[in-house]
Design a protein around this motif. Sequence first.
Motif, PDB file in Angstrom:
ATOM      1  N   GLU A  15      62.169  33.632   1.819  1.00 26.03           N
ATOM      2  CA  GLU A  15      60.739  33.598   1.490  1.00 26.03           C
ATOM      3  C   GLU A  15      60.476  34.375   0.207  1.00 26.03           C
ATOM      4  O   GLU A  15      60.707  35.583   0.147  1.00 26.03           O
ATOM      5  CB  GLU A  15      59.932  34.171   2.645  1.00 26.03           C
ATOM      6  N   LYS A  40      51.382  24.135  12.564  1.00 27.61           N
ATOM      7  CA  LYS A  40      50.415  25.083  11.998  1.00 27.61           C
ATOM      8  C   LYS A  40      49.016  24.476  12.026  1.00 27.61           C
ATOM      9  O   LYS A  40      48.849  23.321  11.652  1.00 27.61           O
ATOM     10  CB  LYS A  40      50.757  25.372  10.527  1.00 27.61           C
ATOM     11  N   GLN A  82      58.855  20.178   8.680  1.00 27.51           N
ATOM     12  CA  GLN A  82      60.282  20.340   8.929  1.00 27.51           C
ATOM     13  C   GLN A  82      60.672  21.819   8.804  1.00 27.51           C
ATOM     14  O   GLN A  82      60.358  22.440   7.792  1.00 27.51           O
ATOM     15  CB  GLN A  82      61.092  19.517   7.910  1.00 27.51           C
ATOM     16  N   GLY A  83      61.308  22.376   9.811  1.00 33.01           N
ATOM     17  CA  GLY A  83      61.809  23.743   9.714  1.00 33.01           C
ATOM     18  C   GLY A  83      63.096  23.759   8.902  1.00 33.01           C
ATOM     19  O   GLY A  83      63.855  22.788   8.898  1.00 33.01           O
ATOM     20  N   PHE A 122      60.418  34.694  12.619  1.00 32.49           N
ATOM     21  CA  PHE A 122      59.777  34.269  11.377  1.00 32.49           C
ATOM     22  C   PHE A 122      58.646  35.234  11.058  1.00 32.49           C
ATOM     23  O   PHE A 122      58.365  36.155  11.830  1.00 32.49           O
ATOM     24  CB  PHE A 122      59.348  32.804  11.401  1.00 32.49           C
ATOM     25  N   TYR A 123      58.056  35.048   9.889  1.00 33.71           N
ATOM     26  CA  TYR A 123      57.090  36.019   9.387  1.00 33.71           C
ATOM     27  C   TYR A 123      55.754  35.758  10.078  1.00 33.71           C
ATOM     28  O   TYR A 123      54.858  35.165   9.514  1.00 33.71           O
ATOM     29  CB  TYR A 123      57.006  35.851   7.877  1.00 33.71           C
ATOM     30  N   SER A 172      47.560  33.993   8.166  1.00 34.82           N
ATOM     31  CA  SER A 172      48.179  35.087   8.922  1.00 34.82           C
ATOM     32  C   SER A 172      49.013  34.609  10.089  1.00 34.82           C
ATOM     33  O   SER A 172      49.151  35.314  11.090  1.00 34.82           O
ATOM     34  CB  SER A 172      47.134  36.066   9.444  1.00 34.82           C
ATOM     35  N   VAL A 227      48.463  32.797  12.423  1.00 37.90           N
ATOM     36  CA  VAL A 227      47.766  32.603  13.690  1.00 37.90           C
ATOM     37  C   VAL A 227      47.912  31.145  14.121  1.00 37.90           C
ATOM     38  O   VAL A 227      47.710  30.237  13.318  1.00 37.90           O
ATOM     39  CB  VAL A 227      46.268  32.970  13.550  1.00 37.90           C
ATOM     40  N   LYS A 276      53.727  40.647  10.181  1.00 36.48           N
ATOM     41  CA  LYS A 276      52.887  40.959   9.029  1.00 36.48           C
ATOM     42  C   LYS A 276      52.085  42.229   9.226  1.00 36.48           C
ATOM     43  O   LYS A 276      51.940  43.020   8.330  1.00 36.48           O
ATOM     44  CB  LYS A 276      51.913  39.804   8.763  1.00 36.48           C
ATOM     45  N   GLU A 336      52.593  27.968  -0.021  1.00 41.73           N
ATOM     46  CA  GLU A 336      51.136  28.084  -0.030  1.00 41.73           C
ATOM     47  C   GLU A 336      50.684  29.038  -1.121  1.00 41.73           C
ATOM     48  O   GLU A 336      51.476  29.797  -1.670  1.00 41.73           O
ATOM     49  CB  GLU A 336      50.641  28.589   1.324  1.00 41.73           C
TER      50      GLU A 336
HETATM   51  N1  LIG Z   1      59.000  24.905   7.448  1.00 43.24           N
HETATM   52  C1  LIG Z   1      59.370  26.159   7.728  1.00 43.24           C
HETATM   53  N2  LIG Z   1      60.678  26.496   7.872  1.00 43.24           N
HETATM   54  C2  LIG Z   1      61.036  27.771   8.160  1.00 43.24           C
HETATM   55  N3  LIG Z   1      60.155  28.783   8.324  1.00 43.24           N
HETATM   56  C3  LIG Z   1      58.851  28.520   8.195  1.00 43.24           C
HETATM   57  C4  LIG Z   1      58.385  27.188   7.890  1.00 43.24           C
HETATM   58  N4  LIG Z   1      57.042  27.227   7.825  1.00 43.24           N
HETATM   59  C5  LIG Z   1      56.675  28.491   8.086  1.00 43.24           C
HETATM   60  N5  LIG Z   1      57.744  29.272   8.319  1.00 43.24           N
HETATM   61  C6  LIG Z   1      57.681  30.698   8.677  1.00 43.24           C
HETATM   62  O1  LIG Z   1      56.408  30.978   9.227  1.00 43.24           O
HETATM   63  C7  LIG Z   1      55.660  31.895   8.412  1.00 43.24           C
HETATM   64  C8  LIG Z   1      54.178  31.545   8.389  1.00 43.24           C
HETATM   65  O2  LIG Z   1      53.971  30.251   7.848  1.00 43.24           O
HETATM   66  P1  LIG Z   1      52.935  29.973   6.651  1.00 43.24           P
HETATM   67  O3  LIG Z   1      53.240  30.879   5.512  1.00 43.24           O
HETATM   68  O4  LIG Z   1      52.971  28.532   6.386  1.00 43.24           O
HETATM   69  O5  LIG Z   1      51.514  30.278   7.259  1.00 43.24           O
HETATM   70  P2  LIG Z   1      50.595  31.581   7.190  1.00 43.24           P
HETATM   71  O6  LIG Z   1      51.470  32.727   6.844  1.00 43.24           O
HETATM   72  O7  LIG Z   1      49.787  31.618   8.407  1.00 43.24           O
HETATM   73  O8  LIG Z   1      49.616  31.443   6.068  1.00 43.24           O
HETATM   74  P3  LIG Z   1      49.012  32.678   5.248  1.00 43.24           P
HETATM   75  O9  LIG Z   1      50.179  33.204   4.467  1.00 43.24           O
HETATM   76  O10 LIG Z   1      47.944  32.020   4.500  1.00 43.24           O
HETATM   77  O11 LIG Z   1      48.551  33.722   6.178  1.00 43.24           O
HETATM   78  C9  LIG Z   1      56.362  31.831   7.070  1.00 43.24           C
HETATM   79  O12 LIG Z   1      56.171  33.025   6.358  1.00 43.24           O
HETATM   80  C10 LIG Z   1      57.814  31.596   7.482  1.00 43.24           C
HETATM   81  O13 LIG Z   1      58.411  32.809   7.947  1.00 43.24           O
END
Ligand SMILES: Nc1ncnc2c1ncn2[C@@H]1O[C@H](COP(=O)(O)OP(=O)(O)OP(=O)(O)O)[C@@H](O)[C@H]1O
Length: 377
Positions: free
Chosen positions: A236, A193, A230-231, A261-262, A199, A201, A267, A323
């Motif tokens: 969630e 990341k 680590q995944g 994944f999300y 989002s 990105v 989103k 987060e």
């Molecule tokens: N360590 C992990 N293990 C499994 N799935 C993960 C992991 N990190 C992230 N994910 C998946 O990726 C998605 C996005 O990661 P994350 O929430 O860290 O960033 P983001 O969504 O870009 O941040 P924001 O919510 O500020 O927009 C998570 O909602 C989850 O589905």
Amino acid sequence: MNERAKQQHKLRVGVIFGGRSGEHDVSLQSAQSVLAALDPAKYEVIPIGITRTGRWLSGDPLTALLARTAAQPATLLPDPGANDLLALELDNAQPAGLTTISQLDVVIPVLHGTYGEDGTVQGLLELANLPYVGAGVVGSAVGMDKAIFKQVMAAAGIPVLPWRLVLATAWTADPEGVLDELEAAFHYPVFVKPANLGSSVGISRCDDRARLRRGLAEAARFDRRLVVEQGADIRELEVAVLGNEQPSASIVGEIRPRRAFYDYVAKYVSDDSELLIPAPLDPDVAAEVRRMAVAAYQAIDCAGLGRVDLMLDRRTGALYMNEINTMPGFTRISMYPKLWEASGVAYGDLLDRLIDLALARHAVKNRLVTDFSVEDG
Ligand SMILES: Nc1ncnc2c1ncn2[C@@H]1O[C@H](COP(=O)(O)OP(=O)(O)OP(=O)(O)O)[C@@H](O)[C@H]1O
Ligand SMILES: [Mg+2]
């Protein structure tokens, strides 16, 4: 006395939206809901748009930004006291004059992501001494930076998944060396990341070395600092937190993404993720999630509102902090307002509470001594 009761006139609420981040469109959607819900009997609403290139607009900026047409250029000066939203007169694209459009009593920065949710706009509002909804400079910046956030969580004793910071410069200098180190520290899958984007990105799930190489290269396009994590097989969970120093937590919600994944598409494009409110959890687990959410919120000095996202490891049952979004999506169907609605706070009331919290925090801050100096002799 209640801050609001001191006002002789309707409270003038500046709503800032749009902005330079990848979440510009999400901000326009959030702002549409906010503008529609602010009670005109209580508030005089002053919409302020920011274009994708960072130009400030007044007049009818929402229509202008949605239709990508022109609107009145506007600006806010950093000088404390005046609180004026100013129309910027241009002559041959050069600034030629400033006239007051309206004074502002409080600002709602409905901005997501960089240059909005990261402390930058908050810094301008601090300089101008304007009350504003949401976290201050530090809370916003720490909430935005995934690496600093994890360090603050660790210091507060709140668990996060194992992770490493990789500088883009280190990656470019020695990609195979970085990959070796990461493979020694983690097992696949790992997530990469950019430290400072939202989002999803630039985020990748990597299942082997080749994908990890691609994921790092991709994330390095977006940031100097990369978080490798680590995944895990996770559920969630999300909690809406509201308040300043004594915040309350909503009931817990869960997102079940239909995609791997999300990610950004899940989103904002496909919109077929399932929201479960409340999340099906044992009561003691839900209580622990809410406790962790409030502890994390307080640890980063969040204020006003924050959507706290956690992960529940399906295999071990362990909870991890993911987060805090200090300006979460705020449409009527967004998780933050829906969690409060399910916890007994309606959308319009939520805005009233947030404005009151902004005014209260500003009043406390303005009572503090900031110009201490030692007299001679
Ligand atoms: N360590 C992990 N293990 C499994 N799935 C993960 C992991 N990190 C992230 N994910 C998946 O990726 C998605 C996005 O990661 P994350 O929430 O860290 O960033 P983001 O969504 O870009 O941040 P924001 O919510 O500020 O927009 C998570 O909602 C989850 O589905
Ligand atoms: Mg997220």
